[in-house]
Design a protein around this motif. Structure first.
Motif, mmCIF file in Angstrom:
data_model
loop_
_atom_site.group_PDB
_atom_site.id
_atom_site.type_symbol
_atom_site.label_atom_id
_atom_site.label_comp_id
_atom_site.label_asym_id
_atom_site.label_seq_id
_atom_site.Cartn_x
_atom_site.Cartn_y
_atom_site.Cartn_z
ATOM 1 N N HIS A 1 4.447 8.818 1.654
ATOM 2 C CA HIS A 1 4.464 8.071 2.910
ATOM 3 C C HIS A 1 5.713 7.179 3.010
ATOM 4 C CE1 HIS A 1 0.472 9.180 4.409
ATOM 5 N NE2 HIS A 1 0.091 9.153 3.130
ATOM 6 N N ALA A 2 6.852 7.731 2.615
ATOM 7 C CA ALA A 2 8.097 6.951 2.624
ATOM 8 C C ALA A 2 8.464 6.493 4.041
ATOM 9 C CB ALA A 2 9.233 7.780 2.027
ATOM 10 N N GLY A 3 8.236 7.366 5.028
ATOM 11 C CA GLY A 3 8.547 6.998 6.409
ATOM 12 C C GLY A 3 7.728 5.817 6.886
ATOM 13 N N GLU A 4 6.440 5.815 6.545
ATOM 14 C CA GLU A 4 5.577 4.694 6.927
ATOM 15 C C GLU A 4 5.984 3.409 6.210
ATOM 16 O OE1 GLU A 4 4.570 7.711 6.188
ATOM 17 O OE2 GLU A 4 2.855 8.329 7.421
ATOM 18 N N LEU A 5 6.420 3.531 4.948
ATOM 19 C CA LEU A 5 6.894 2.363 4.212
ATOM 20 C C LEU A 5 8.126 1.774 4.893
ATOM 21 C CD1 LEU A 5 7.073 0.402 1.835
ATOM 22 C CD2 LEU A 5 8.225 2.219 0.514
ATOM 23 N N ALA A 6 9.052 2.642 5.265
ATOM 24 C CA ALA A 6 10.263 2.155 5.925
ATOM 25 C C ALA A 6 9.929 1.457 7.244
ATOM 26 C CB ALA A 6 11.230 3.312 6.174
ATOM 27 N N SER B 1 17.650 2.004 3.233
ATOM 28 C CA SER B 1 17.833 2.875 2.055
ATOM 29 C C SER B 1 16.819 4.007 2.061
ATOM 30 C CB SER B 1 17.701 2.060 0.775
ATOM 31 O OG SER B 1 18.717 1.081 0.690
ATOM 32 N N ILE B 2 15.574 3.679 2.403
ATOM 33 C CA ILE B 2 14.526 4.710 2.457
ATOM 34 C C ILE B 2 14.805 5.688 3.589
ATOM 35 C CG2 ILE B 2 12.066 5.110 2.875
ATOM 36 C CD1 ILE B 2 11.615 2.296 1.612
ATOM 37 N N ALA B 3 15.170 5.153 4.764
ATOM 38 C CA ALA B 3 15.412 6.015 5.925
ATOM 39 C C ALA B 3 16.563 6.983 5.674
ATOM 40 C CB ALA B 3 15.702 5.158 7.155
ATOM 41 N N ALA B 4 17.571 6.564 4.909
ATOM 42 C CA ALA B 4 18.726 7.425 4.642
ATOM 43 C C ALA B 4 18.343 8.656 3.828
ATOM 44 C CB ALA B 4 19.798 6.630 3.897
ATOM 45 N N ASN B 5 17.234 8.598 3.100
ATOM 46 C CA ASN B 5 16.799 9.714 2.253
ATOM 47 C C ASN B 5 15.661 10.524 2.855
ATOM 48 O OD1 ASN B 5 18.602 9.219 0.014
ATOM 49 N ND2 ASN B 5 17.373 7.412 -0.454
ATOM 50 N N LEU B 6 15.251 10.197 4.076
ATOM 51 C CA LEU B 6 14.202 10.983 4.729
ATOM 52 C C LEU B 6 14.758 12.334 5.147
ATOM 53 C CD1 LEU B 6 12.534 8.228 6.976
ATOM 54 C CD2 LEU B 6 11.629 9.226 4.861
ATOM 55 N N PRO B 7 13.921 13.365 5.195
ATOM 56 C CA PRO B 7 14.402 14.712 5.536
ATOM 57 C C PRO B 7 15.072 14.784 6.902
ATOM 58 C CG PRO B 7 12.174 14.795 4.637
ATOM 59 C CD PRO B 7 12.502 13.349 4.847
ATOM 60 N N GLN B 8 14.533 14.060 7.879
ATOM 61 C CA GLN B 8 15.104 14.052 9.217
ATOM 62 C C GLN B 8 15.370 12.612 9.654
ATOM 63 O OE1 GLN B 8 12.189 16.151 11.559
ATOM 64 N NE2 GLN B 8 13.101 18.149 11.095
ATOM 65 N N ARG B 9 16.413 12.442 10.487
ATOM 66 C CA ARG B 9 16.772 11.096 10.926
ATOM 67 C C ARG B 9 15.625 10.467 11.688
ATOM 68 N NH1 ARG B 9 21.063 7.821 11.974
ATOM 69 N NH2 ARG B 9 20.740 6.398 13.716
ATOM 70 N N THR C 1 0.833 -1.209 0.000
ATOM 71 C CA THR C 1 0.000 0.000 0.000
ATOM 72 C C THR C 1 0.868 1.258 0.000
ATOM 73 O OG1 THR C 1 -1.765 -1.141 1.192
ATOM 74 C CG2 THR C 1 -1.784 1.274 1.253
ATOM 75 N N PHE C 2 1.879 1.291 0.907
ATOM 76 C CA PHE C 2 2.726 2.483 1.012
ATOM 77 C C PHE C 2 3.636 2.653 -0.192
ATOM 78 C CE2 PHE C 2 2.025 2.050 5.742
ATOM 79 C CZ PHE C 2 1.244 3.205 5.849
ATOM 80 N N GLU C 3 3.972 1.556 -0.865
ATOM 81 C CA GLU C 3 4.800 1.673 -2.067
ATOM 82 C C GLU C 3 4.105 2.499 -3.143
ATOM 83 O OE1 GLU C 3 7.549 -2.380 -2.109
ATOM 84 O OE2 GLU C 3 5.486 -2.463 -2.841
ATOM 85 N N ALA C 4 2.790 2.504 -3.128
ATOM 86 C CA ALA C 4 2.023 3.284 -4.115
ATOM 87 C C ALA C 4 1.808 4.723 -3.672
ATOM 88 C CB ALA C 4 0.674 2.608 -4.361
ATOM 89 N N LEU C 5 2.323 5.090 -2.481
ATOM 90 C CA LEU C 5 2.116 6.432 -1.932
ATOM 91 C C LEU C 5 3.463 7.053 -1.589
ATOM 92 C CD1 LEU C 5 -0.804 5.460 0.479
ATOM 93 C CD2 LEU C 5 -1.022 6.643 -1.723
ATOM 94 N N PRO C 6 4.154 7.662 -2.530
ATOM 95 C CA PRO C 6 5.513 8.188 -2.305
ATOM 96 C C PRO C 6 5.611 9.159 -1.131
ATOM 97 C CG PRO C 6 4.933 8.257 -4.640
ATOM 98 C CD PRO C 6 3.679 7.898 -3.915
#
Length: 377
Positions: free
Chosen positions: A16-21, A49-57, A9-14
């Motif tokens: 929501h990257a944090g929730e996907l991770a 990989s996703i967490a490394a690209n989030l705006p905040q740690r 579900t989250f893969e289809a919602l860019p």
């Protein structure tokens, strides 16, 4: 299955990257608990990989680091797990406080790594911190609170406070059966721990049914590839040996050994410990020659391991000496017992201190008396 649906579900919602991770981190946890470490690695790698690209740690990155440490620990590298967890736990406690669930679970994991490294006092302090925090926030019957209580009991047991742990562990098992059910992994873990405490207290008749039930329940739930199954089988074999159920002990030891070899390799310390026990068990059913040959092979593997498994060399040499005595090769047995005295001095002192490597002095004296020699004073 719900987590896989959540990931899709989250893969289809860019957005929501944090929730996907986070969903991938939780999926990694479940896969690891089921013994699928490679699949758990794959899910966690994506999350990192996703967490490394989030705006905040933030929370996601810390949770990913905690999960990474747990996987590293499951692979056997406890020192690396400790190095990962030490700064993460300090940061999580400083930023979120001692009542945050993620921080408390990281504290509990860190305590577990220290426990396995033999650092019992700091491990107990961290287990207590995790237990008190979860007790205050989740209540006494919450699975996570019960898990930290179980861990606290086991580290206290490791410090020699054995009889004090037994009634509390029994109550913990009763609560987990009631709250989680007989087949929940945490209930099975507590049942196995109860068997371990009973075994080390010398109550082998009580330990056998505890280990047997735990092995049957984990097999039915997770299959024979789950790492806990092989561990419990090995413990069951040890207990059966003490109550003289030798045929059953050999069956379970051989099965556990095959699983450990396939999963960990032939020279892993756990594999070699099982190999030594499985081989030595054959002496008790009159197969001293087979025991002798297998123990020689086990010793060779222990010597060739990197680093050499000195404690397992010692276990094998004890068994070899006993097998030689039973085969009537008394001079060779005496020489091997003398060698055992020397090997004991070189073996892991922590194992020796815990009573896991007993000395052979009395057996050597008894053998010399049998040979008509005067034992040294």
């Amino acid at each position: 299955q719900h987590l896989r649906t959540s990931v899709a579900t989250f893969e289809a919602l860019p957005e929501h990257a944090g929730e996907l991770a986070q969903a991938l981190i939780e999926l990694s946890l479940v896969l690891a608990r089921r013994g699928s470490l490679d699949d758990a690695e794959g899910a966690l790698g994506r999350a990192e990989s996703i967490a490394a690209n989030l705006p905040q740690r933030g929370t996601v990155a810390d949770n990913a680091a905690t999960r990474r440490a747990d996987l590293v620990r499951a692979r056997g590298d406890r020192q690396k797990a400790k190095a990962i967890l030490e700064p993460v736990v300090a940061r999580m406690l400083a930023e979120r406080g001692a009542t945050d669930r993620s921080a408390l679970l990281a504290v509990n994991l860190y305590a577990g790594v220290l426990h396995e490294l033999g650092e019992l006092q700091p491990a107990e302090e961290l287990y207590r911190k995790a237990h008190e925090g979860l007790l205050a926030t989740k209540g006494p019957d919450h699975p996570e609170t019960l898990a930290t209580l179980n861990n606290l009991l086991m580290v206290q047991f490791g410090q020699g406070r054995r009889r004090d742990a037994l009634p509390t562990l029994q109550r913990l098992l009763d609560v987990r059966r009631r709250v989680l059910g007989d087949d929940h992994p945490d209930t099975i873990t507590t049942l196995s721990n109860l068997g371990s405490v009973q075994f080390l207290l010398g109550d082998y008749a009580a330990a056998v049914p505890a280990f047997r039930e735990a092995s049957e329940r984990i097999l039915a739930r997770e299959g024979d590839q789950h790492p806990a199954y092989a561990a419990i089988l090995g413990n069951l074999a040890s207990a059966e040996r003490e109550v003289k159920e030798f045929a059953s002990a050999i069956e379970h030891a051989d099965k556990a050994l095959a699983l450990r070899r396939a999963k960990l390799g032939p020279t892993h310390d756990t594999t070699l410990t099982l190999f030594a026990m499985a081989a030595d068990l054959r002496r008790f059913v009159g197969e001293s020659q087979q025991a002798f040959e297998q123990l020689q092979e086990c010793r060779r593997l222990a010597q060739e391991a990197k680093p050499p498994q000195i404690a397992n060399v010692y276990r094998c040499e004890m068994g070899i000496a006993r097998a030689l005595a039973e085969l009537g090769r008394l001079d060779e047995a005496e020489a091997m017992f003398v060698r055992c005295v020397e090997t004991w001095e070189a073996a892991d002192k922590k194992l020796a201190a815990r009573g896991q490597l007993g000395k052979v002095d009395k057996e050597l004296a008894d053998l010399r008396t049998r040979m008509g020699k005067t034992p040294p004073k």
